[in-house]
Structure formats: structure tokens, C-alpha cells
Design an enzyme around this catalytic site. Sequence first.
Site, mmCIF file in Angstrom:
data_model
loop_
_atom_site.group_PDB
_atom_site.id
_atom_site.type_symbol
_atom_site.label_atom_id
_atom_site.label_comp_id
_atom_site.label_asym_id
_atom_site.label_seq_id
_atom_site.Cartn_x
_atom_site.Cartn_y
_atom_site.Cartn_z
ATOM 1 N N GLY A 169 34.764 28.252 38.013
ATOM 2 C CA GLY A 169 33.799 29.206 38.546
ATOM 3 C C GLY A 169 33.916 30.535 37.849
ATOM 4 O O GLY A 169 34.929 30.817 37.190
ATOM 5 N N GLN A 202 33.269 39.649 36.825
ATOM 6 C CA GLN A 202 34.197 39.239 35.764
ATOM 7 C C GLN A 202 33.576 39.388 34.374
ATOM 8 O O GLN A 202 34.301 39.428 33.383
ATOM 9 C CB GLN A 202 34.618 37.783 35.952
ATOM 10 C CG GLN A 202 35.482 37.549 37.172
ATOM 11 C CD GLN A 202 35.866 36.093 37.286
ATOM 12 O OE1 GLN A 202 35.109 35.281 37.799
ATOM 13 N NE2 GLN A 202 37.036 35.741 36.791
ATOM 14 N N CYS A 244 42.733 32.121 37.747
ATOM 15 C CA CYS A 244 41.530 32.943 37.578
ATOM 16 C C CYS A 244 41.361 33.265 36.100
ATOM 17 O O CYS A 244 42.342 33.597 35.429
ATOM 18 C CB CYS A 244 41.696 34.223 38.398
ATOM 19 S SG CYS A 244 40.309 35.356 38.269
ATOM 20 N N LEU A 245 40.130 33.191 35.610
ATOM 21 C CA LEU A 245 39.867 33.493 34.198
ATOM 22 C C LEU A 245 40.070 34.974 33.883
ATOM 23 O O LEU A 245 40.055 35.366 32.721
ATOM 24 C CB LEU A 245 38.446 33.061 33.819
ATOM 25 C CG LEU A 245 38.164 31.555 33.858
ATOM 26 C CD1 LEU A 245 36.717 31.272 33.484
ATOM 27 C CD2 LEU A 245 39.111 30.804 32.926
ATOM 28 N N HIS A 296 37.108 31.671 46.276
ATOM 29 C CA HIS A 296 37.705 32.503 45.218
ATOM 30 C C HIS A 296 36.624 33.345 44.527
ATOM 31 O O HIS A 296 36.787 34.555 44.347
ATOM 32 C CB HIS A 296 38.414 31.571 44.221
ATOM 33 C CG HIS A 296 38.985 32.262 43.023
ATOM 34 N ND1 HIS A 296 40.332 32.349 42.782
ATOM 35 C CD2 HIS A 296 38.387 32.908 41.994
ATOM 36 C CE1 HIS A 296 40.535 33.024 41.663
ATOM 37 N NE2 HIS A 296 39.370 33.367 41.160
ATOM 38 N N GLU A 297 35.507 32.703 44.167
ATOM 39 C CA GLU A 297 34.439 33.425 43.455
ATOM 40 C C GLU A 297 33.771 34.453 44.373
ATOM 41 O O GLU A 297 33.443 35.555 43.940
ATOM 42 C CB GLU A 297 33.401 32.437 42.904
ATOM 43 C CG GLU A 297 33.945 31.404 41.932
ATOM 44 C CD GLU A 297 34.808 31.999 40.828
ATOM 45 O OE1 GLU A 297 34.567 33.141 40.420
ATOM 46 O OE2 GLU A 297 35.753 31.321 40.400
ATOM 47 N N HIS A 353 35.517 37.702 44.538
ATOM 48 C CA HIS A 353 35.293 38.598 43.393
ATOM 49 C C HIS A 353 34.157 39.588 43.686
ATOM 50 O O HIS A 353 34.157 40.710 43.180
ATOM 51 C CB HIS A 353 34.927 37.796 42.143
ATOM 52 C CG HIS A 353 36.104 37.274 41.371
ATOM 53 N ND1 HIS A 353 37.070 38.093 40.830
ATOM 54 C CD2 HIS A 353 36.463 36.007 41.037
ATOM 55 C CE1 HIS A 353 37.975 37.356 40.192
ATOM 56 N NE2 HIS A 353 37.637 36.085 40.309
HETATM 57 ZN ZN ZN Z 1 38.702 34.540 39.550
#
Ligand code: ZN
Length: 166
Positions: free
Chosen positions: A44, A49, A89-90, A136-137, A140
Site C-alpha cells: 500500500g 508518502q 513501511c515504504l 496502516h495506510e 498515514h
Molecule cells: Zn507506511
Amino acid sequence: MLKMHLCGDPILREVATPVETIDDDLRRVLAEMVKIMDRQKGAGLAAPQVGILKRFIVMRDPGTNELFKMINPKITARSDGKIIMEEGCLSVLGPDDMPVFADVARPSTVEIVWTDEHGAPQTAEFSGNVARIVQHEYDHLDGILFIDYLSSVKREMVMRKVKKRK
Ligand code: ZN
């Protein structure tokens, strides 16, 4: 060209604002976010981000491979029962440029409503991996990172790896 924003960048701590207009510009950004997510082998990606403080996310259900593009998502119900799953997480990368993983407890099931990229209202109940990813997304969009749920000792362990990357 969108650029990834990493842990330590203040934009990841801001609260994103709702999308007002769904147009070709937004659809192009969503498509580019899917490309970044797939290239980085993520499940995701949220708009902050990639430096956009607006409420939209993309994600893939790892079970079915179904792709979701959610505009103005809202979690409307969360199960009382929580489960612990490993999360990465990216935007939280270690020295090898790979996500740093840690166990996080979250509700096992959530209900969510959103608008799709064609302006149609959607609703779903998710459990398992995809429930984990959507929470999680969604976080953000409110400036929350998964490391915020860790004990201070575990958070320090993650942050040590993040700092090694620099
Ligand atoms: Zn993340």
C-alpha cells in the site's frame, strides 16, 4: 514525477485534507502511486508518502491481488479483537534500503467507506492482511506511523536501523 518521502520528513506527520475534485490529474497520480507501490514491492501507499497532503491511498489485497484506489477513506467500524502482525513501511527504511519490520497489534476487522477514482461510493469489510494494510495506510492520512504503536524499546531498535541508512 512523484518522490518518496521518508521517516524524518515532517510531511509524514501532518494531517491530510479531503480531496474535493476527482479528475484526470488525480487519476494520473493514483496510477503513478500504484507503479511506485509495485516497483517497491509494497502492499500500500498513501498520498503523504509521495508528498501530497490529500486523503487518498492505493493498496493491493495480497490474497486476491485486487487493487484498491481509495479517495477520502473513512474507517467506520473496528473490531474489539486485536491481532499482532508484522508490519513495515515504504517510508521507514533500514540500511539496505528495505523496510524495517516490527510486530504491531491492531483490530482484526474494519469497515471502511471511500470514493473510487470514478466518483462512486464504495464500502467494504476487511479482515486479515488487507485489514492490516488499510489501517496502516489510513493512519498515514492522519500523520501516524506504525512505529508510534511500538514500545519505546522496540521503537528505538527500529530507529537505530533507520539512522544507519543515512
Ligand atoms: Zn507506511
